[in-house]
Structure formats: structure tokens, C-alpha cells
Design a protein around this motif. Structure first.
Motif, short mmCIF file in Angstrom:
data_model
loop_
_atom_site.label_atom_id
_atom_site.label_comp_id
_atom_site.label_asym_id
_atom_site.label_seq_id
_atom_site.Cartn_x
_atom_site.Cartn_y
_atom_site.Cartn_z
N UNK A 201 0.86 -1.18 0.00
CA UNK A 201 0.00 0.00 0.00
C UNK A 201 0.90 1.24 0.00
N UNK A 202 0.75 2.07 -1.03
CA UNK A 202 1.55 3.28 -1.17
C UNK A 202 0.64 4.50 -1.12
N UNK A 203 1.19 5.62 -0.69
CA UNK A 203 0.44 6.87 -0.81
C UNK A 203 0.30 7.16 -2.30
N UNK A 204 -0.89 7.54 -2.70
CA UNK A 204 -1.17 7.77 -4.13
C UNK A 204 -0.19 8.76 -4.75
N UNK A 205 0.18 9.79 -4.02
CA UNK A 205 1.09 10.79 -4.58
C UNK A 205 2.50 10.26 -4.80
N UNK A 206 2.82 9.10 -4.25
CA UNK A 206 4.14 8.49 -4.44
C UNK A 206 4.20 7.56 -5.64
N UNK A 207 3.06 7.36 -6.33
CA UNK A 207 3.01 6.44 -7.47
C UNK A 207 2.78 7.24 -8.74
N UNK A 208 3.73 7.15 -9.66
CA UNK A 208 3.66 7.86 -10.94
C UNK A 208 3.40 6.84 -12.06
N UNK A 209 2.30 7.01 -12.76
CA UNK A 209 1.87 6.07 -13.79
C UNK A 209 2.29 6.56 -15.17
N UNK A 210 2.73 5.63 -16.02
CA UNK A 210 3.11 5.92 -17.40
C UNK A 210 2.34 4.96 -18.29
N UNK A 211 1.46 5.47 -19.11
CA UNK A 211 0.61 4.64 -19.96
C UNK A 211 -0.82 4.72 -19.48
N UNK A 212 -1.71 4.09 -20.23
CA UNK A 212 -3.13 4.17 -19.91
C UNK A 212 -3.69 2.77 -19.65
N UNK A 213 -3.95 2.46 -18.39
CA UNK A 213 -4.53 1.14 -18.08
C UNK A 213 -6.04 1.12 -18.31
N UNK A 214 -6.59 -0.06 -18.41
CA UNK A 214 -8.03 -0.26 -18.36
C UNK A 214 -8.38 -0.48 -16.90
N UNK A 215 -9.67 -0.38 -16.58
CA UNK A 215 -10.05 -0.59 -15.18
C UNK A 215 -11.36 -1.36 -15.08
N UNK A 216 -11.54 -1.92 -13.91
CA UNK A 216 -12.74 -2.68 -13.58
C UNK A 216 -13.16 -2.25 -12.18
N UNK A 217 -14.43 -1.90 -12.00
CA UNK A 217 -14.94 -1.39 -10.73
C UNK A 217 -16.01 -2.34 -10.21
N UNK A 218 -15.95 -2.63 -8.90
CA UNK A 218 -16.97 -3.47 -8.28
C UNK A 218 -17.09 -3.13 -6.81
N UNK A 219 -18.16 -3.62 -6.19
CA UNK A 219 -18.39 -3.40 -4.77
C UNK A 219 -17.90 -4.62 -3.99
N UNK A 220 -17.05 -4.39 -3.00
CA UNK A 220 -16.53 -5.46 -2.15
C UNK A 220 -17.56 -5.86 -1.11
N UNK A 221 -17.33 -6.99 -0.45
CA UNK A 221 -18.27 -7.44 0.58
C UNK A 221 -18.41 -6.44 1.72
N UNK A 222 -17.42 -5.58 1.88
CA UNK A 222 -17.47 -4.54 2.91
C UNK A 222 -18.37 -3.37 2.52
N UNK A 223 -18.74 -3.31 1.23
CA UNK A 223 -19.50 -2.16 0.73
C UNK A 223 -18.60 -1.12 0.07
N UNK A 224 -17.29 -1.25 0.25
CA UNK A 224 -16.36 -0.33 -0.40
C UNK A 224 -16.34 -0.58 -1.90
#
Length: 163
Positions: free
Chosen positions: A48-71
Motif C-alpha cells: 500500500x503506497x500513498x497515491x502521490x508516491x506512485x507515478x503512472x506511465x501509460x493508460x490502463x483499463x479498469x474494472x470497478x466493483x463493490x466489495x463485501x465490505x461495501x467499499x
């Protein structure tokens, strides 16, 4: 001046890459059914990294779903080769979760906790000298104290703040 590099990684085909500038704030092996299906094995080893510490290069695809926790969970993967790259969880704002197998050098990985042991497969052996949780471990306070007791302090665990 550019930020220092802690780690680099990306997908199998090289279309999507990332640079991580600081050590993780948390490291977990997760046995939930979602992680088993996404990893194709018995657990996912994740940092687990702080989002500001991760620099992305390229364009990923994504998949979104609801976890059993509701998150709401968003998983990003390479649109060409399908490699899982990183994820976000609405319950952990500001955090980017990276599967450590996608990093060139991941020798520093040492999990602080094992999550969702209630779903662990009998054949999948993970450490028992660190805190094991039947579901998701707590994010603050108690887990940090347990991690400090379970593992000696090092350059990575020193970044364990309130996460």
C-alpha cells in the motif's frame, strides 16, 4: 530535481509502467476470494503506497466493483496483456495498492499482516509469525502496534503512520 525512486514496475508487455517514489505504508498478504481470483493463486501479496508516491506511465483499463465490505474497488490492468497493475479502494482514500509481483525488485516485501484467513486455501501457506485476521485487519492504531511487535523496525516499517 526529481523525486528518488523506491521501485519501478509495470505490466508484462511494457505498455503500462509505474515509478514509486517512497516505501509503502503497509504490506499485506490477502486471501479474500477477490484476491484469489485476481491473482490466480491462493493470495495476493500487496503493498500500500500513498497515491502521490506512485507515478503512472501509460493508460490502463479498469474494472470497478463493490466489495463485501461495501467499499468500491477499482482494479487497473494493462489493456494489451491483461497484467494487474494497481488498485484503489474507497475505504482507503489516498492509497494505491500494488501487487508486488509487478515490481522489478520486490526483495524488500515483508508482509505486516495476513488478511481474510477465513478464505485461505489449505494448500496456501503464509506466515504465522505476523498478525493473521479472519477478515480485513484494522487500518489504524492496533495494527500498527502489532506490526511493530511482530517485525523489527526497518526503513519500510518506519513509514507506517496512521494507515
Amino acid at each position: 530535481m526529481t523525486d528518488p525512486e523506491f521501485a519501478t514496475g509495470g505490466c508484462r508487455c511494457g505498455a503500462v509502467r509505474y515509478t514509486i517514489h517512497q516505501p509503502p505504508v503497509r504490506m499485506v498478504q490477502c486471501h479474500c476470494v477477490d484476491c484469489q481470483k485476481l491473482s490466480g493463486t491462493g493470495h495476493a501479496s500487496q503493498a500500500f503506497f500513498r497515491a502521490e508516491d506512485v507515478e503512472l506511465h501509460g493508460t490502463p483499463s479498469s474494472w470497478v466493483f463493490e466489495a463485501d465490505s461495501g467499499n468500491v474497488k477499482t482494479y487497473h490492468f494493462c489493456p494489451t496483456c491483461g497484467s494487474r497493475l494497481h488498485g484503489k479502494n474507497s475505504g482507503r482514500p489516498g492509497i494505491t495498492i500494488v501487487p508486488v509481483g509487478c515490481l522489478e525488485d520486490n526483495a524488500w516485501f515483508s508482509p505486516h499482516a495476513v488478511a481474510y484467513t477465513r478464505a485461505r486455501q489449505d494448500w496456501d501457506v503464509t506466515p504465522d509469525d505476523i498478525p493473521n485476521f479472519e477478515t480485513m485487519p484494522p487500518m489504524k492504531g492496533r495494527l500498527t502496534a502489532m506490526m511493530t511487535q511482530a517485525r523489527p523496525t526497518n526503513r519500510i516499517s518506519s513509514r507506517l503512520l496512521e494507515y
